[in-house]
Design a protein around this motif. Structure first.
Motif, PDB file in Angstrom:
ATOM      1  N   TRP A  99      14.924  -6.476  -6.849  1.00 47.80           N
ATOM      2  CA  TRP A  99      15.226  -5.147  -7.581  1.00 47.80           C
ATOM      3  C   TRP A  99      16.878  -4.870  -7.963  1.00 47.80           C
ATOM      4  N   GLY A 100      17.497  -5.534  -7.172  1.00 49.06           N
ATOM      5  CA  GLY A 100      19.029  -5.551  -7.626  1.00 49.06           C
ATOM      6  C   GLY A 100      19.074  -6.396  -8.998  1.00 49.06           C
ATOM      7  N   TRP A 101      18.435  -7.345  -9.309  1.00 50.47           N
ATOM      8  CA  TRP A 101      18.211  -7.922 -10.662  1.00 50.47           C
ATOM      9  C   TRP A 101      17.714  -7.069 -11.688  1.00 50.47           C
ATOM     10  N   ALA A 202      25.794 -16.794  -8.989  1.00 43.15           N
ATOM     11  CA  ALA A 202      24.806 -16.430  -7.920  1.00 43.15           C
ATOM     12  C   ALA A 202      25.692 -17.046  -6.602  1.00 43.15           C
ATOM     13  N   ARG A 203      26.352 -18.253  -6.846  1.00 46.41           N
ATOM     14  CA  ARG A 203      26.993 -18.781  -5.584  1.00 46.41           C
ATOM     15  C   ARG A 203      27.953 -18.078  -4.920  1.00 46.41           C
ATOM     16  N   GLY A 254      21.273 -10.203  -6.775  1.00 44.25           N
ATOM     17  CA  GLY A 254      20.468  -9.880  -8.002  1.00 44.25           C
ATOM     18  C   GLY A 254      21.415  -9.594  -9.047  1.00 44.25           C
ATOM     19  N   ALA A 255      22.287  -8.666  -8.879  1.00 44.42           N
ATOM     20  CA  ALA A 255      23.189  -8.318 -10.100  1.00 44.42           C
ATOM     21  C   ALA A 255      24.107  -9.455 -10.702  1.00 44.42           C
ATOM     22  N   ALA A 256      24.260 -10.493  -9.712  1.00 41.86           N
ATOM     23  CA  ALA A 256      25.196 -11.709 -10.341  1.00 41.86           C
ATOM     24  C   ALA A 256      24.246 -12.535 -11.037  1.00 41.86           C
ATOM     25  N   ARG A 263      31.086  -3.229 -12.165  1.00 38.66           N
ATOM     26  CA  ARG A 263      30.596  -1.965 -11.893  1.00 38.66           C
ATOM     27  C   ARG A 263      29.150  -1.972 -11.020  1.00 38.66           C
ATOM     28  N   ALA A 264      28.267  -2.883 -11.495  1.00 41.23           N
ATOM     29  CA  ALA A 264      27.293  -3.079 -10.836  1.00 41.23           C
ATOM     30  C   ALA A 264      27.278  -3.437  -9.243  1.00 41.23           C
ATOM     31  N   ALA A 265      28.423  -4.459  -9.017  1.00 39.54           N
ATOM     32  CA  ALA A 265      28.581  -4.766  -7.594  1.00 39.54           C
ATOM     33  C   ALA A 265      29.201  -3.687  -6.756  1.00 39.54           C
ATOM     34  N   GLU A 266      29.712  -2.592  -7.536  1.00 39.07           N
ATOM     35  CA  GLU A 266      30.483  -1.476  -6.646  1.00 39.07           C
ATOM     36  C   GLU A 266      29.263  -0.536  -6.639  1.00 39.07           C
ATOM     37  N   THR A 267      28.323  -0.415  -7.471  1.00 35.37           N
ATOM     38  CA  THR A 267      27.162   0.491  -7.133  1.00 35.37           C
ATOM     39  C   THR A 267      26.345   0.147  -6.120  1.00 35.37           C
TER      40      THR A 267
END
Length: 397
Positions: A99-101, A202-203, A254-256, A263-267
Motif C-alpha cells: 500500500w506504500g507503493w 528498492a535496494r 513501496g515508495a522506492a 517527500r513520500a519518504a518523509e510522509t
C-alpha cells in the motif's frame, strides 16, 4: 517519567449492523434478515494482498524444495521449517509495502501489480529470519503455537538418535535456518520481476532496513544485560528492533519501487515511526497479558525470559521496595512459577505501567492515523493504511 499525554484514537468505522427487511405476507409482517453486507473495498483488497503474498512465497519455496532435495534428502526438514515459519502471521510488512507503493505510484505503466506483490513478499523472509534468531537469543520455547525452531531441531536430534548435544544442535540448526531465510529474502526480491531501476531504488531502503533490524537485535541483547536502562532505552530498542522494519521501511520500500521522491519518504516516516512503535508496544502487552490460545505462546514467556520492555521499565520506576525485589527475583528467573508471574502481572497493573503503555499506544496510533488522513496518497491506499493501523494496534495476537 511522563512519556506523553494520552490522545483519543479517531473512531474507526463501525461494523455495519446486520440489517433486516420487513416482508409482508397477507396481513402478517415478519422481519427477514438480509445477507451480511459485502466487506469494504479496503478489507477485500487487504485479503487479496495477503493471499497473493502467500502464493508468491509458496511458489518460491517449492522451487527451493526441489533445489535442496537435489542436494540431499536430509535437507528437507530445513525447507519444511522455513515453510512453517513463513506460514501464518498477519503479513503486515508486505501489506504496508504494497500500500506504500499503491499510495504514490502515480499514472503511467510503472511496475506490474504481480511483480510488486512478489517483491514485497520477500519481507516475510526477513521477518522469518528475525523470528528464528530472536527465539534462539530469548530461549523461547514456542512460536505461533508450535515449538520454536531451535526446540524443534533439538527434538529431531533426539528422535534420530544423533550424536552430540541435542540442544546445541537445535540452536546451530536454527541459526542456519534463519540465515537461509535471509538469503532467500534477497533472492525473491531480485527475482520478483520489478524493473532493474525499481530494484536499484528498492535496494537502498532494503539495506537500511536489514541493518536496522540487526542492530536493534543487538540493542535488545545489550538492554537485557543492563545497558540502555530506563523507559527511553526500551523505546530505543523498540524503534530499531521492530518499529522501523514493521511499518516505516516497508512503506518506504513501496515508495522506492514506485519511484516516488523524498517527500513520500518523509510522509511515510511520519506515519511509520509512531505506528511501528504502537505495534511493538501492543506486542509487549500481549506478551504478558495475552490469551495463549490466541497468541500461540504462553503469557509467562516474556516474563520468564526477562524481556526489558517499556512495561517493565515503567513498573520498576513506580514500584516500591517490595515491588523492585519482586522484579529482581522473578523477572528472567527460569525457576519462577505461575505464582511469581501472576505477581509480576499484578505489579505491572497496580503501578499503572500497563495503563501508561496503553495510553502511549493510543497516542501514537492517533498520531499515525492523523498523518495517514492528511497524506497526499491515493484514496484507496489511505483507506487501506488506516484499516491496517487499527488492526496492527488493536490486535489480540
Amino acid at each position: 517519567m511522563a512519556l506523553t499525554d494520552s490522545a483519543r484514537i479517531p473512531a474507526a468505522p463501525d461494523r455495519v449492523a446486520r440489517d433486516t427487511r420487513t416482508v409482508t405476507a397477507g396481513a402478517q409482517q415478519r422481519e427477514t434478515p438480509l445477507l451480511p453486507p459485502a466487506p469494504p473495498p479496503a478489507a477485500a483488497e487487504i485479503d487479496r494482498v495477503r493471499a497473493a503474498v502467500w502464493a508468491a512465497l509458496s511458489d518460491f519455496l517449492e522451487v527451493q524444495r526441489e533445489t535442496l532435495a537435489a542436494m540431499d534428502e536430509s535437507l528437507l526438514p530445513v525447507i519444511d521449517e522455513v515453510c512453517a515459519v513463513a506460514d501464518g502471521g498477519k503479513r503486515l510488512r508486505p501489506l504496508f509495502a504494497y500500500w506504500g507503493w499503491r499510495g504514490v505510484r502515480g499514472e503511467g505503466p510503472g511496475e506490474s501489480d504481480e511483480a510488486v506483490l512478489r517483491a514485497v513478499a520477500a519481507l516475510e523472509f526477513v521477518h522469518a529470519s528475525a523470528l528464528v534468531h530472536d527465539d534462539v537469543m530469548d530461549g523461547a520455547l514456542t512460536r505461533r503455537g508450535r515449538p520454536a525452531t531451535h526446540v524443534g531441531f533439538a527434538s529431531r536430534h533426539g528422535d534420530g538418535a544423533l550424536a552430540g548435544d541435542g540442544d546445541a544442535f537445535g540452536v546451530a540448526a536454527a541459526i542456519l535456518v534463519g540465515d537461509l531465510a535471509l538469503v532467500w529474502s534477497d533472492e525473491l526480491l531480485r527475482c520478483s520481476g520489478i524493473s532493474p531501476a525499481a530494484l536499484a531504488r528498492a535496494r537502498a531502503v532494503w539495506d537500511t532496513m536489514r541493518t536496522e533490524v540487526t542492530a536493534g537485535q543487538y540493542l535488545d541483547l545489550l538492554r537485557a544485560a543492563g545497558g540502555l536502562p530506563g523507559a527511553q532505552g526500551a523505546l530505543t530498542v523498540a524503534r530499531y528492533k521492530s518499529a522501523g522494519y514493521t511499518v516505516q521501511r516497508p512503506l518506504q520500500l513501496g515508495a522506492a519501487i514506485a519511484g516516488a521522491g523524498e517527500r513520500a519518504a518523509e510522509t511515510y516516516t511520519a506515519i511509520g515511526l509512531p505506528l511501528g512503535e504502537a505495534f511493538q508496544l501492543r506486542d509487549d502487552v500481549l506478551g504478558v497479558f495475552g490469551d495463549p490460545s490466541v497468541t500461540g505462546k504462553s503469557a509467562d514467556d516474556d516474563l520468564r525470559e526477562g524481556k526489558q520492555t517499556l512495561l517493565v521499565a515503567l513498573a520498576e520506576e513506580a514500584a516500591d521496595d517490595a515491588g523492585r525485589r519482586l522484579l529482581a527475583e522473578a523477572l528472567g528467573n527460569p525457576a519462577a512459577g505461575p505464582a511469581e508471574f501472576d505477581a509480576l502481572r499484578a505489579l505491572i497493573e497496580c503501578t499503572g505501567a500497563r495503563a501508561q503503555v496503553e495510553e502511549r499506544i493510543a497516542e501514537r496510533t492517533a498520531l499515525a492515523r492523523t498523518a495517514i488522513a492528511e497524506a497526499p496518497l491515493a484514496a484507496d491506499a489511505r483507506a487501506a493504511l488506516d484499516a491496517l493501523a487499527v488492526a496492527a494496534t488493536t490486535r489480540t495476537a
